[in-house]
Write an enzyme that holds these catalytic residues in place. Structure first.
Site, PDB file in Angstrom:
ATOM      1  N   GLU A 101       5.426  11.049   6.642  1.00  0.00           N
ATOM      2  CA  GLU A 101       4.896   9.897   5.909  1.00  0.00           C
ATOM      3  C   GLU A 101       4.208  10.435   4.663  1.00  0.00           C
ATOM      4  O   GLU A 101       3.108  10.985   4.741  1.00  0.00           O
ATOM      5  CB  GLU A 101       3.928   9.109   6.793  1.00  0.00           C
ATOM      6  N   CYS A 139      -1.916   5.752   0.180  1.00  0.00           N
ATOM      7  CA  CYS A 139      -0.551   6.198  -0.139  1.00  0.00           C
ATOM      8  C   CYS A 139       0.346   5.059  -0.598  1.00  0.00           C
ATOM      9  O   CYS A 139       1.355   5.293  -1.265  1.00  0.00           O
ATOM     10  CB  CYS A 139       0.065   6.911   1.069  1.00  0.00           C
TER      11      CYS A 139
END
Length: 461
Positions: free
Chosen positions: A212, A246
């Site tokens: 991720e 993010c």
């Protein structure tokens, strides 16, 4: 932590997994209930540690790092029995009489590595999936957020046996030793640079991975939009956790017809959110450390700052900042910003915008603000990204009914809800045949297959 201690820990978890204990529904539910109890009994301590590490507002810490985990674990507990059941699959006529199914089995020992921006949630959320699937887990919290790492290392042994779940606090050479052990699955959240290191280490043992990562997530604003709501939602998503998210909108692409109106509204929104002195607001976080602060400050040298720009190194404070007059070639457009600085690019031709987005690495998220179905569909079909959120920001991460993950340089693999269970499970196909009937043609000595027989085989396969 010495190498022999790490090796001993990995061996203990492997022996426990090989005992078969983790495969039962009862064991998995007990671990998930223990995790929920840990959250319930220590929520205030966890939130305080997050506040000490990053100056996270208490609401942001509680909402984004703890409450989402309650929702996740409750969803898994509710559905785990059904998810564990073998899935029936169709069986071709060629294999009559027979039946097919897919069995979900755990991988084994899982290494979970968390980043510093959401150091608690991004460690525990994957752990929920790993335990639900029947794995053991070794947790490696971020060494940057020392208070959060410390509370994790303190709590996990109180609620889990070390052969089930363990925490390894380490950095540098010790982190390399940890990474180089043989695992059955690795789940990493963080930068693309470190993601490559993780993948290289995993390749030595052919270990599957979920990565991720991140990337520059564009926010495309159509001229046909609700300007007030668009401004509020963009500012919330960008400056939540001081931009250290993010999936934060990394830059705005706004149609020239509404740019001035949008920017004026965003300036009003910032005052409404944080007041005229955001440094005094209890609703605004701080930059993680001086290294990231210094990197971000260098990005303030281009374009026209129309809001914010103030910064103070001792407090690791950078005001919510909007910068106009930015081009695709500007330095701020080279890499993910990961901070409270929002560059703005004006466009008039959507096709040109899509070409520029597609010329760059695929982002983790893509945001669209528009009332036009044609506009939205053109972007969705004309770009590739880990996920898309329309007329809002960040919200797609909070639903565990949708998969979350990246594509290309923004990551690989997906999780949340059932997708977490699937990520940490091997889907094992099982074909079962009967002794009732057997086709002799497949055995030697082989005979030439005639035209009629070819048609029969093709029609039943």
């Amino acid at each position: 932590m010495k190498e022999e201690i790490i090796i001993s820990l990995v061996n203990a978890q492997r022996a426990f997994f090989n005992s078969g204990t983790t495969r039962s529904l009862e064991w998995r539910r007990l671990q998930l209930k223990a995790l929920k109890k840990m959250l319930q009994e220590n929520e205030e301590q966890i939130v305080e540690a997050l506040h000490l590490d990053m100056g996270k507002p208490l609401f942001e810490a509680e909402f984004s790092e703890v409450q989402v985990l309650f929702h996740e674990v409750d969803t898994v507990l509710k559905n785990l029995y059904a998810w564990m059941q073998p899935e029936a699959a169709a069986t071709p006529s060629l294999h009559f009489p027979g039946s097919s199914m897919v069995v979900k089995e755990p991988f084994g020992i899982v290494l979970i590595m968390a980043p510093w921006n959401y150091p608690f949630q991004l460690l525990i959320a994957p752990l929920i999936g790993a335990l639900a699937a029947g794995n053991t887990a070794i947790l490696k919290p971020s060494s940057v957020t020392v208070n959060t790492s410390g509370i994790i290392a303190q709590l996990i042994p109180k609620y889990f046996r070390p052969e089930c779940v363990s925490v390894v606090e380490c950095s540098g050479d010790e982190a390399n030793i940890l990474l180089l052990q043989k695992y059955d699955y690795i789940f990493y959240t963080g930068s693309a640079y470190a993601g490559r290191i993780v993948m290289e280490a995993a390749a030595k043992h052919l270990t599957p991975v979920t990565l991720e990562l991140g990337g520059k997530s564009p926010c495309i604003v159509d001229k046909h939009t609700n300007i007030r709501q668009t401004a509020r939602k963009i500012c919330w998503g960008k400056f939540f956790n001081a931009g250290q998210t993010c999936i934060a909108p990394d830059y705005i692409l706004v149609h020239r017809d509404i740019k001035e109106a949008l920017l004026a509204e965003m300036k009003k929104v910032l005052i409404g959110f944080y007041g005229t002195e955001p440094s005094q607001s209890k609703s605004y976080a701080r930059i993680c450390n001086e290294k990231h602060f210094d990197r971000l400050v260098t990005l303030l040298n281009e374009g026209d700052i129309i809001a914010g720009g103030q910064h103070q190194r001792t407090e690791k404070y950078i005001a919510p900042t909007i910068i106009d007059s930015i081009s695709w070639e500007s330095a701020i457009m080279a890499d993910e910003i990961f901070g409270p600085i929002m560059p703005v690019i004006t466009y008039s031709d959507l096709d040109a915008v899509l070409q520029m987005i597609n010329a760059r690495p695929k982002p983790l998220a893509l945001y669209i603000f528009s009332r036009s179905g044609t506009f939205k569909n053109k972007i969705i079909s004309g770009t590739s990204s880990g996920g898309v959120c329309i007329n809002d920001t960040l919200s797609h991460f909070t639903t565990n009914l949708l998969p979350f993950g990246g594509v290309g340089e923004s990551g690989m693999g997906q999780y949340h809800g059932k997708y977490s269970f699937s990520a940490f499970s091997h889907s094992k196909p099982v074909l079962s045949k009967s002794f009732f009937f057997d086709i002799p043609l497949r055995y030697p000595p082989y005979r030439k297959i005639g035209g009629l027989m070819k048609k029969i085989i093709r029609s039943i396969s």
